[in-house]
Structures are given as C-alpha cells and as structure tokens.
Design a protein around this motif. Structure first.
Motif, PDB file in Angstrom:
ATOM      1  N   PRO A  18      14.899   7.514 -34.993  1.00 41.32           N
ATOM      2  CA  PRO A  18      15.217   7.547 -33.568  1.00 41.32           C
ATOM      3  C   PRO A  18      14.247   6.684 -32.769  1.00 41.32           C
ATOM      4  N   GLY A  19      14.743   6.021 -31.803  1.00 43.20           N
ATOM      5  CA  GLY A  19      13.873   5.235 -30.933  1.00 43.20           C
ATOM      6  C   GLY A  19      13.480   3.912 -31.540  1.00 43.20           C
ATOM      7  N   VAL A 525       8.771   2.492 -30.514  1.00 37.24           N
ATOM      8  CA  VAL A 525       8.141   2.183 -29.239  1.00 37.24           C
ATOM      9  C   VAL A 525       7.060   3.225 -28.988  1.00 37.24           C
ATOM     10  N   GLU A 526       5.919   2.808 -28.494  1.00 33.05           N
ATOM     11  CA  GLU A 526       4.770   3.695 -28.251  1.00 33.05           C
ATOM     12  C   GLU A 526       4.152   4.246 -29.533  1.00 33.05           C
ATOM     13  N   GLU A 529       3.929   9.430 -32.317  1.00 30.92           N
ATOM     14  CA  GLU A 529       4.472  10.630 -31.710  1.00 30.92           C
ATOM     15  C   GLU A 529       3.344  11.463 -31.136  1.00 30.92           C
ATOM     16  N   GLU A 555       7.785  14.181 -36.195  1.00 33.96           N
ATOM     17  CA  GLU A 555       8.917  14.541 -37.045  1.00 33.96           C
ATOM     18  C   GLU A 555       9.501  13.332 -37.761  1.00 33.96           C
TER      19      GLU A 555
ATOM     20  N   MET C   1       6.195  15.757 -24.833  1.00 36.18           N
ATOM     21  CA  MET C   1       5.780  14.426 -25.268  1.00 36.18           C
ATOM     22  C   MET C   1       6.451  14.048 -26.563  1.00 36.18           C
ATOM     23  N   SER C   2       6.580  15.036 -27.427  1.00 38.93           N
ATOM     24  CA  SER C   2       7.067  14.679 -28.756  1.00 38.93           C
ATOM     25  C   SER C   2       8.518  14.234 -28.726  1.00 38.93           C
ATOM     26  N   THR C   3       9.223  14.577 -27.671  1.00 37.94           N
ATOM     27  CA  THR C   3      10.617  14.173 -27.626  1.00 37.94           C
ATOM     28  C   THR C   3      10.800  12.897 -26.819  1.00 37.94           C
ATOM     29  N   ASN C   5      10.374   9.883 -27.177  1.00 38.34           N
ATOM     30  CA  ASN C   5      10.955   8.670 -27.727  1.00 38.34           C
ATOM     31  C   ASN C   5      12.389   8.837 -28.187  1.00 38.34           C
ATOM     32  N   LEU C   6      12.831  10.076 -28.228  1.00 39.26           N
ATOM     33  CA  LEU C   6      14.138  10.291 -28.815  1.00 39.26           C
ATOM     34  C   LEU C   6      15.247   9.791 -27.914  1.00 39.26           C
ATOM     35  N   SER C  14       6.554   9.697 -20.269  1.00 37.55           N
ATOM     36  CA  SER C  14       5.494   8.980 -20.971  1.00 37.55           C
ATOM     37  C   SER C  14       5.146   7.693 -20.236  1.00 37.55           C
TER      38      SER C  14
END
Ligand code: HEM
Ligand SMILES: [Cu+2]
Ligand SMILES: [Cu+2]
Lengths: 561, 320, 201
Positions: A18-19, A525-526, A529, A555, C1-3, C5-6, C14
């Motif tokens: 993802p991402g 990106v970034e 996590e 994850e 934060m952990s989500t 990028n999803l 962020s």
C-alpha cells in the motif's frame, strides 16, 4: 540482526504494498519526495554522462593521430572544456547528490530531507543550467574554450565581441550550479544533524552518511570562494572591470587561488561519498564489520579540514614563492594519511571474509585498486620537484581520471547496483552486470594508464595536436576510450530492462544490515511506518545484535527482521 | 561461524606466518626496487642538472609507490581468489571490528613515510634552487632544521645578462640583449647556468623543456627570472605548458645546447643575419583556414604575425 | 500515524507534522547558510587585501582617497539599527505587536537611510566601477553589501506586512528571528568592510 525470514519478506513484497508509488509520471513532477528527487538527479546526471562521454570519444578520435585533423582546433578546445565541465558539474556532482538524497534519509531513519521543497528546487536547477551549457554550442563563437579552470586572461578574450558568448553562459551555469549545491548542502547538513532516528548517535551512523556530511561541509566553505572568483571574472568579461586582467593592472593569479580554494576541496566532495560507498559495500559482500569504523569515519572529517589547506599544489608552477610551495607540499602529503587509513581499513574488512563477488563488490574492488593507484600518483604529484616536470602534462590527466573514472565512476556503479533493488524493487541481471564490470575495468586501464608514460615523456594536456613520438600510447588510450564508450551499453540495457522486467526484489536481497533494508523495496512514501529506534552500530555482521528495537516497516513487513 | 585464527589478530600469529610475511615483504621490496630502477627509462633524456635530481626523486617515489601498490593489491587478490564464500554458504565472516594496535600502526607508519618523502623532496628542491618570480635568492630560506648542506652542489648563478624569452599567442622569441639577436630557437652553452627572463605579451603561457624537467608559467604583467643548468649537448623540444588558447598545441620551439665554442660561433653568425620572417605554425594554419571549403571551427583570437628574427628554426627540425 | 500512508486522503496529518518539523530545522539551516554566505564576503575581503598590499599604483589617477565623514555617519546609523531591531524582537516576544511594528519600522527606516547615504556617496565619487582594480573592488564590496542591506529591508517589509495578519505571530515567528539575524550579519560585515576600505587607507 538475524534476517531470518527472508522468504516471508519476499513473499510479502510480491504484491505492491500500500502506498507504494508505482506511477512513473512522478519522476517528471515537482515531487518533494527525497527518493523521487534522488532518482531524478541520478537519471539526469546519467544523460549528461553520456553527452560528456560522447564529447570525450570525439576528443579521443582527434588524438588517435598526431595532427589536428578530425576537428578544428577551436572545436577541440571547446570539447575538452565542455567535457570537463559537464563531467564535474553535470554528472559527478548531481549523481552523488542524487545518491545521497536517496540514501541519507533512509540510512538515518528519517521520513525525508529537512527541507523537501528546497530539495526539489535544488534539483530543478540542474536541467536549467545544463540546458544553458548545451545552448552555448549553438551560439556564435561556440562554447567556452578556456578549459574547466577558465583561467584569465584566456577566458577574457572573447573573440566574437558579443555580450552573450560561451564564456558568459559557462559562468552563469557554474554560478547556478553553485546555488543548487549550496541549497543541497544546507539541506544535507541540517538533515544529518537534526533528523537522525532515536538511538542513532554519531558513532552509530553509517559511514556513508559521515562522508556525505563531510563532503557537504566542504561545499559550504569552499563554493563561496569559487562564486566570488566567478562573479569577478564575469564582471571583467561583461562590465569592463579589471580584477584579473593584467593589461589593466589586474592579477590573473588571484583568480587561480579563488578557483583552487574551492576546486581542490571539490575533488573530496566527489571522492568522499565514494569512500562512503566502499565502506557500505565491502562489509556486505565480505560478511564482516567495517574494520576500524571509528578511524574510518573520523578520517572523513579530518580530510574535510585538511582539504582546505592544500589548494596551492595545483599552482606549483604558477609563479608560487618557494615557501608556499614547500608548505603546501607538506600539507598535501599529510592528507594522504587519513586517506591511507581508509584504504587499509577496507583491505582489512575484505581480508578473511566470506566474499561474494556480486557486481557491486566487483565494482567496489576495481574502484579501490584504481583509487590506490591514483593515490600513489597523487603523492608523487605533491612532491614539488617532480610536479614541476609533470604539471599540466598527461600525467596529471592520468592521475585524476584514475580517481574520477577508476574510483568514482566505478564506485557510483557499485552503489547503483547495490541499491538498485531497493530503489526500483527489481533485481538487475547479474551476467550483464559482470560484463559491464569487465569492460569498464579494462577500458579504464587501457584509456588512462598510457597517460602516465605520456606525461612523463612531456606531452602537455589540452593539446589538439602532438609530436609523433607520443602516437603509440595515444592510440592505445583512444582504443581504451572507445571501449569505455561501449561499456556503458550493457549497463543501460541492464538498468532499463530489469527496471521494467526484472525479478521482484525482496526488502533485503543482500542480507545487508542497515535501516534502508528493513523496509520494502521500493520504500513507501515517507519511508518508515514507525520511526526506527536504533539500538546498535551499523555493521554488526557476524554477531546477533539487532539493529533496531521496533519494526520500522510496520505492517508492511510484519515479520520482525 | 568464525575461523579460529584471524590474520588481523597479531597475538595469534604463529612463527610460520611471521616468516611468510617477512618473505613476502622482501619479495615486494625486491620487485619495487627493480621497478624504481626502470623509472629512469620512462623519462626523456637527462639534459640538465635538474633532470638528474628529479629522476632520482621519481625513482624513489616509484619504489615506495610500487611497494604499497603491490602489497595492497596482492592482499586483495589473495582474498578474492581464496576467501570466497561457497555458493550456498550464507553465514557471516568473523566479527572482527578492528584492532587498535594495527590501526595506530597504519596511521603512524604512513605519517612517517610521507614526512620522509616530503623531506627528501624538500632537499631535492633546495638543490634545484629554482628561481621563482618573487624569489631573489637562489635557494629556499632555510626552514631551520632542514639540512641544506648539499645546496652548494650547483654552481652559483654567474653575472650575465639574462636571455629574454618572449612568448605570445602563438610564438616563442628569444632575445640576446648583449648581441642584439632575435631568434626563434633558444641556444644555450652546455654546463653553464642558463639565465632567462620570461615575458608574456598576452595570456598565461608555460615555459617547459621536458628534457630539462623544468617548467614555469609565464605570467603577463610580470617578468620572471628563471634558470637551470643544461649539461648535455643536443636539440630538445620546448613546449608551451599552460593552456593559451586556440593554437596552444602548436606553440612549440627548439632548445639547442651546444659547446661554449659552438655557442659563441652561433652568436657571431646570427648577429650578422638580417631580420627575416620566421615560419610560424599558428599563423600558417590560420591563414590557410580561408582556403578550406567549409570552416567547421569557431571564431578565434587571431595569431600574431610570424616573428621577424635573425635566426629562424622550423618546427619540423629534429630534436631528441 | 501508522495508517497515514494507506490512503492518500488521510495523508494530511503526516504532512502537517512534517511541516512543523521543518520549521524547527529552519533556523539551523539558515545559520549554516549565513556561515557559507560569509565566506563569499571573506573571499572578497581577502582579494581586496591582496590587491591593496601588492599593487603599486592602487588609487586611480587623480583620486586622493575616500572621504570618511559621511560613511561614518552611515555606519553609526546602520550599527545602531541592530539594537533597534533587537528591541523590536523583544516587543514581539512580549506580544506587544505595536511596539514591535514601531521599532521594526524604525529599523527599516535606518536601513533605507543607509542605502540612501550610500547612493549619495556613489554619485559624488570621482572614480567609477571600471577605474582600475581600486574602483572595481570598491564598488564590488560596497555594492554586494548594499544588495544584502536591500534584501534585509525587503524581508523586513514582508515581515511587517505579515504582522497584520491575525494571529500570525502567535507562538513566535521564524521569519522575524531569521530576518533579524540576517540584519545583524549584514551589520557585522559592514563593520569589517568599513575598517578595510575607509579606515585602512
Ligand atoms: C592521496 C590523495 C591525493 C593527492 C596527494 C593528490 C594530489 C594532486 C596534485 C598535487 C595535483 C596537481 C597536479 C598538477 O596539476 O600538477 C592533483 C591534481 C588533480 N587531482 Fe589529485 N590528489 C589526490 C587525490 C585526488 C582525488 C581523491 C581526486 C578526485 C576525486 C583527485 C582529483 C584531481 C584532479 C581532478 C586533479 C587535476 C585538476 C586539473 O588540473 O584539472 N585527486 N592531485
Ligand atoms: Cu575526462
Ligand atoms: Cu588538489
């Protein structure tokens, strides 16, 4: 650091995570992602490498015979001027900036550079001044023909009398390149000082980041001196001042001081990140920690300091007084000590390891051998009485091509192959890589070794024609030059085809230690996590320490590696 | 996981390894000394006293350089050949992180080495007594501790009027003020210290005679005193060594070193000759440019007209 | 934060965090930049010194030397403005916006006075930019410094304008701090320049 679950990672990263940016168009946008900018830098630089290389082929074509018969003398002079300028300002600097841009945030556990927009702006200046340089081929009078030093009074001569001439465009391009480099340097230094992940103390930082820091600090104190000289030269050329024009009371030698006060340290801006690359690559493929890590990283800073105190060794024959000659001879000799420390440390790292001769390792080893040779001829050049003989001859050209092609370009190739799976998410083709190495290594030695005997015999550099006794070695050098041209073909084929078709790369194909290897290939990106919490040094090969206390990939790679 | 003896730990060195290392070092040294001897052959003829000194220095540098180069590459080569991981071996090597003693040694030994090289170079320099432009004495102001006893091996500069060397884009011209001669060939008597005044009329040039191993930039706006000691009769190439624009590569001339009698003879005959136009390659090529069907070049600074001289040489004349 | 990028739409959080982080680094980066910038001046100063000590006919024909009186007044005004801007910053820290604006404006006025004085001096000089190395270095140094003063005044104008945006300067303002640092830098450079060009004749 166990990397036990390579299979799990490989399986995971088969699906685009993802991402993950899979959109190639972002490479043509004003992206502020340091990874996109890094690749933009590298690809742009490589295009200019090919252009600079083509110019060099034409030069080698001219030099295959003693007479000036292939191109006009003015063309030859423009060729070597533009070759040098492009190779330094358009290839080496942007290429290394791209590599550093891509790697430093990943290696220190940051999500991006400190100033992402400044970063993008610095990059987009590169095509601007690159174009400016290229345009100078098409204006009346042609490009600058005064060499990459642009020493006055030759650089002030302007035979066309036009205000827009090759030299003016050259100066503007160099000035813009300086602006871009300063923007980059501010960004790198701030990033490395302020954005290291928790737990990453100075002596847990990978050697590559140390060398980038050292190199970028050189840019900060060195470049302004070149800028000052370039501004004064530009005013002499366009506004009628007489800073460097002896006919009107100026002092041409002062320009040389301004120029070399930057341009000597600039060679360390180039080689330091290559030292960093060696320090990263050898441990991975020898499966051993970097030998004497602290000595190695601290020697980079020592080089930074010493590099500001040796510039006059380029001016031993410029009418430099004896006391200066002797002083700078001693300082020049001194700088080879921290350099030597690194070389010995790499040999000791490799020694007794379990070597895997993958393409990055081959290039690193080849680069190291070339660097050793160049370092030895460098110390010779530092010895004033000998330098007086070979200064401005092909011996010097041989010396610096061993560093710049032999060590730097080969080191860049080592870095590209080593991090290619990380950057693209694909594996390159090993066979093509090895072919590329063999051609490059033979080409370098065939092209640049003969320059040493030529220089000893007294063949000046920057000549379009030469006396017949030099023909023998020049023919060999030209053949080597054409071979080097050919050697880029398997590389291009390899990169393009494997980027598109290559096998998917796992997160850590080399089983290497480093924060960049804990996240998917290519990184999202970034990057992280979770910001990594670093708990040990960067080269724990052969021990079971874990590098981090958490899973920076979150994850995306659930298995803790 | 780890091999029991690691070569980087001196404590575990057996007598046999020490003996092997010593043998290897001796072999390395022997080869290096041989290479250092060869170094003299790579140089042009030794036509000046300076050349003898420079070649000794170069031989010395080559010896030391070869020793290091061979030693380090041999170690790398050994690793590459014999220390490879087996194809399916994914284990790591020994976790050797460093060795303080070794690291201190390979910092201090090279330090000593470069100090040695620099000191030796300094002594050679002192003996060469090159006259720099801002230098009014003929050797380096003694930096106290340095031994400069040998500085006197070259005879002191005799009081004679220096020969003026005029260089411009793109011609060399030599003026003998006492005899009122202008020549495009530099004649010098053998075994007598040559004294020159280097004068550039436009841009930077370089005075370079490979057979003499001397080189000096010629800087417009200042007159540079220069000297050296020719010791071997013959004809040698003089080259422009500092890039000076379009016809830089063609800016060459010849130096003739001859016996004192031949030199006097030459002065006498040359003084009798009327001024004639010398051949000049840059000018010749430039004027021929117009004959070309297409000119593929860019506009250039125009070469100065050929010098008018009492004695002209041609670039095609032979030299060593 | 952990989500974060999803989903691209969730990315705002962020991005916001990154912006704050960026602000923290700005002062550090700016100081580095100023250090580097000072090397350009240093190079010019070294060049000036080398020329002045080595050239035999330093002053162009007919030029006696430089008048010191007006430039000295100029110097005093510029140097004092460093103190004025310091007080402006203190007012801002105490949330006294009008005090800040008043002193800030005074700084701008003093900077402009300096530029005006410089222009008047240039007009009255008997030598030009192309009159030998002396003319060249004089105008190069004063001009390059003048450009910095002008930049400083412009920056101050922008900061002044921004002070009228509601709540803009709550919680400190990087722009103001950086401008003021830049101003001190320009002052220090001028002091060296003044000594080099006017005092050492
Ligand atoms: C042991 C370390 C080194 C020493 C002692 C050394 C010494 C020297 C000296 C004395 C010269 C001037 C020769 C002359 O013009 O007469 C020179 C030229 C040069 N060196 Fe090195 N060098 C070293 C390493 C490097 C490195 C690491 C690089 C580049 C990455 C480099 C690049 C160059 C270049 C580009 C020139 C020629 C510049 C030009 O004339 O256009 N050197 N070196
Ligand atoms: Cu090249
Ligand atoms: Cu250098």
């Amino acid at each position: 650091m166990s990397n036990a679950s390579l299979d799990a990672i490989a399986a995971k990263s088969d699906q685009p995570f993802p991402g993950a940016p899979n959109n190639w168009r972002r490479f043509f946008s004003f992206s502020t992602d340091h990874k996109v900018i890094g690749i933009q830098y590298m690809v742009t630089a490589f295009v200019f490498f090919l252009i600079g290389g083509l110019l060099a082929m034409v030069m080698r074509g001219e030099l295959i015979t003693p007479e000036a018969d292939l191109v006009d003398r003015t063309v030859y002079n423009a060729l070597f001027t533009m070759h040098g300028t492009i190779m330094l300002f358009m290839w080496t600097f942007p290429m290394l900036n791209g590599l550093s841009n891509y790697l430093v945030p990943l290696m220190i556990g940051a999500r991006d550079m400190a100033f992402p927009r400044l970063n993008a702006a610095a990059f987009w200046l590169v095509p601007v001044f690159g174009t400016l340089l290229m345009v100078s081929f098409f204006i009346p009078g042609g490009p600058s023909q005064s060499g990459w030093w642009a020493y006055p009074p030759v650089s002030l001569q302007n035979p066309t009398g036009n205000l827009i001439n090759g030299q003016v465009l050259w100066l503007l391009a160099v000035a813009l390149s300086g602006v871009s480099s300063i923007m980059g340097a501010v960004n790198f230094v701030t990033t490395i000082f302020r954005m290291r992940a928790p737990g990453m103390g100075w002596f847990r930082m990978p050697a590559f980041c140390w060398t980038v820091l050292s190199a970028q600090m050189i840019q900060l104190f060195g470049l302004p001196s070149l800028t000052a000289g370039a501004v004064m030269l530009l005013l002499d050329l366009t506004a009628g001042t007489s800073f460097f024009d002896p006919a009107k009371g100026g002092d041409p030698v002062l320009y040389q001081h301004f120029f070399w006060f930057y341009s000597h340290p600039a060679v360390y801006v180039i080689i330091l990140p290559i030292f960093g690359t060696f320090s990263e690559v050898f441990p991975v493929y020898a499966r051993k920690p970097l030998f004497g890590y602290r000595f190695v990283v601290v020697s980079s800073l020592i080089i930074t300091v010493l590099s500001a105190m040796v510039w006059v060794h380029h001016m031993f024959a410029s009418g430099t007084p004896s006391w200066m000659r002797m002083l700078f001879m001693f300082s020049t000799m001194l700088i080879s000590v921290p350099t030597g420390v690194k070389v010995f440390a790499w040999v000791a790292t490799v020694w007794g390891g379990k070597l895997r001769l993958d393409t990055p390792m081959l290039f690193a080893l080849g680069g190291l051998v070339c660097f050793l040779f160049a370092g030895i001829t460098g110390v010779m050049l530092g010895a004033v009485p000998f330098d007086i003989h070979v200064n401005n001859t092909y011996f010097v050209v041989g010396h610096f091509h061993y560093v710049i092609y032999g060590a730097t370009v080969m080191g860049i190739y080592a870095a590209i192959y080593h991090w290619f799976p990380k950057m693209t998410g694909h594996m390159y083709y090993e066979g093509l890589g090895k072919l590329h190495f063999v051609l490059t290594f033979i080409g370098v030695n065939l092209n640049f070794f003969p320059m040493h005997p030529l220089g000893l015999m007294g063949m000046p550099r920057r000549v379009a024609s030469y006396d017949p006794e030099f023909a023998y070695w020049n023919v060999i050098a030209s053949l080597g030059g054409f071979l080097l041209g050919v050697s880029t073909l398997p590389f291009i084929l390899n990169i393009v085809s494997s980027w598109v078709l290559g096998k998917r790369a796992p997160a850590n194909p080399w089983n290497a230690i480093g924060l960049e290897w804990l996240i998917p290939s290519p990184p999202p990106v970034e990057n992280f996590e979770e910001i990594p919490i670093v708990v040990s040094g960067p080269y724990g090969y052969g021990s079971d320490e874990s590098l981090v206390a958490n899973n920076p990939a979150g994850e995306l790679i659930s298995e803790h590696s | 996981m780890t091999t029991p003896t690691t070569p980087t730990k001196p404590r575990s060195l057996s007598f046999r390894t020490v003996a092997q290392l010593v043998a290897l070092a001796i072999a390395d040294a022997a080869i290096s000394v041989w290479v250092g001897r060869q170094a003299y052959l790579w140089m042009p003829p030794q036509a000046s006293a300076e050349a003898l000194l420079v070649d000794d220095l170069f031989g010395f540098l080559t010896t030391i350089g070869s020793f290091i180069f061979l030693g380090v590459t041999a170690a790398l080569l050994y690793s590459v050949l014999f220390q490879r991981a087996d194809k399916y071996d994914i284990s790591d090597g020994p976790p050797v992180e460093g060795n303080l003693l070794v690291e201190i040694l390979w910092t201090t030994i090279p330090l000593g080495l470069v100090i040695w090289i620099a000191t030796y170079s300094y002594q050679i320099y002192d003996q060469m007594a090159i006259l720099g432009p801002m230098e009014h004495m003929n050797h380096v102001p003694s930096l106290s501790l340095m031994p400069s006893a040998e500085a006197a091996t070259l005879p002191a500069v005799p009081e004679q009027t220096p020969i003026e060397v005029h260089v411009r884009q793109w011609a060399w011209e030599f003026h003998y003020p006492d005899q009122n001669i202008i020549s495009t060939e530099l004649h010098l008597p053998v075994n007598e210290r040559a004294r020159l005044k280097l004068i550039s009329e436009d841009v930077l040039h370089g005075f370079y005679v490979p057979a003499f191993r001397v080189k000096q930039d010629v800087i417009p706006g200042s007159t540079i005193d220069f000297g050296f000691m020719p010791i071997r009769e013959g004809r040698y190439r003089l080259r422009d060594s500092d890039y000076s624009g379009t016809y830089f590569a063609a800016n060459q001339s010849t130096v003739v070193v001859e016996s004192a009698e031949a030199y006097q003879q030459w002065l006498a005959t040359a003084a009798q000759q009327p001024l004639t136009e010398a051949d000049n390659r840059a000018f010749r090529e430039f004027t021929k440019l117009g004959d070309r069907p297409i000119s593929a070049g860019w506009k250039t600074v125009e070469p100065a007209p050929p010098p008018r001289v009492n004695f002209a040489s041609s670039e095609e004349d032979s030299y060593e | 934060m952990s989500t974060a990028n999803l989903d691209p739409t969730l990315n705002t959080h962020s991005a916001h965090a990154a912006e704050h982080e960026e602000e923290d680094h700005r002062m550090f980066g700016f100081i580095i930049f100023l250090l580097s910038e000072s090397v350009i001046f240093l190079s010019f100063f070294v060049g000036y010194t080398v020329y002045k000590t080595n050239l035999t006919d330093w002053l162009p024909a007919g030029v006696e030397g430089l008048e010191v009186r007006e430039p000295l007044i100029n110097t005093i005004v510029l140097v004092s403005s460093s103190f004025v801007i310091y007080f402006a910053e203190r007012f801002l820290r105490k949330d006294n916006l009008w005090g800040f604006r008043a002193f800030w404006l005074l700084t701008m006025a003093m900077g402009s006075f300096f530029l005006y004085g410089q222009a008047v001096e240039w007009m009255g000089l008997p030598f030009g930019f192309t009159d030998g190395v002396f003319g060249g270095t004089f105008y190069l140094l004063t001009g390059f410094h003048g450009l910095h003063v002008m930049t400083g005044v412009l920056l101050q104008g922008i900061m002044l304008g921004r002070s009228f945006l509601p709540n803009n300067y709550a919680g400190g303002e990087f722009g103001v701090a950086a401008t003021s640092l830049f101003w001190h830098f320009v002052d220090v450079i001028w002091i060296i320049l003044f000594i080099l060009i006017y005092v050492w004749q």
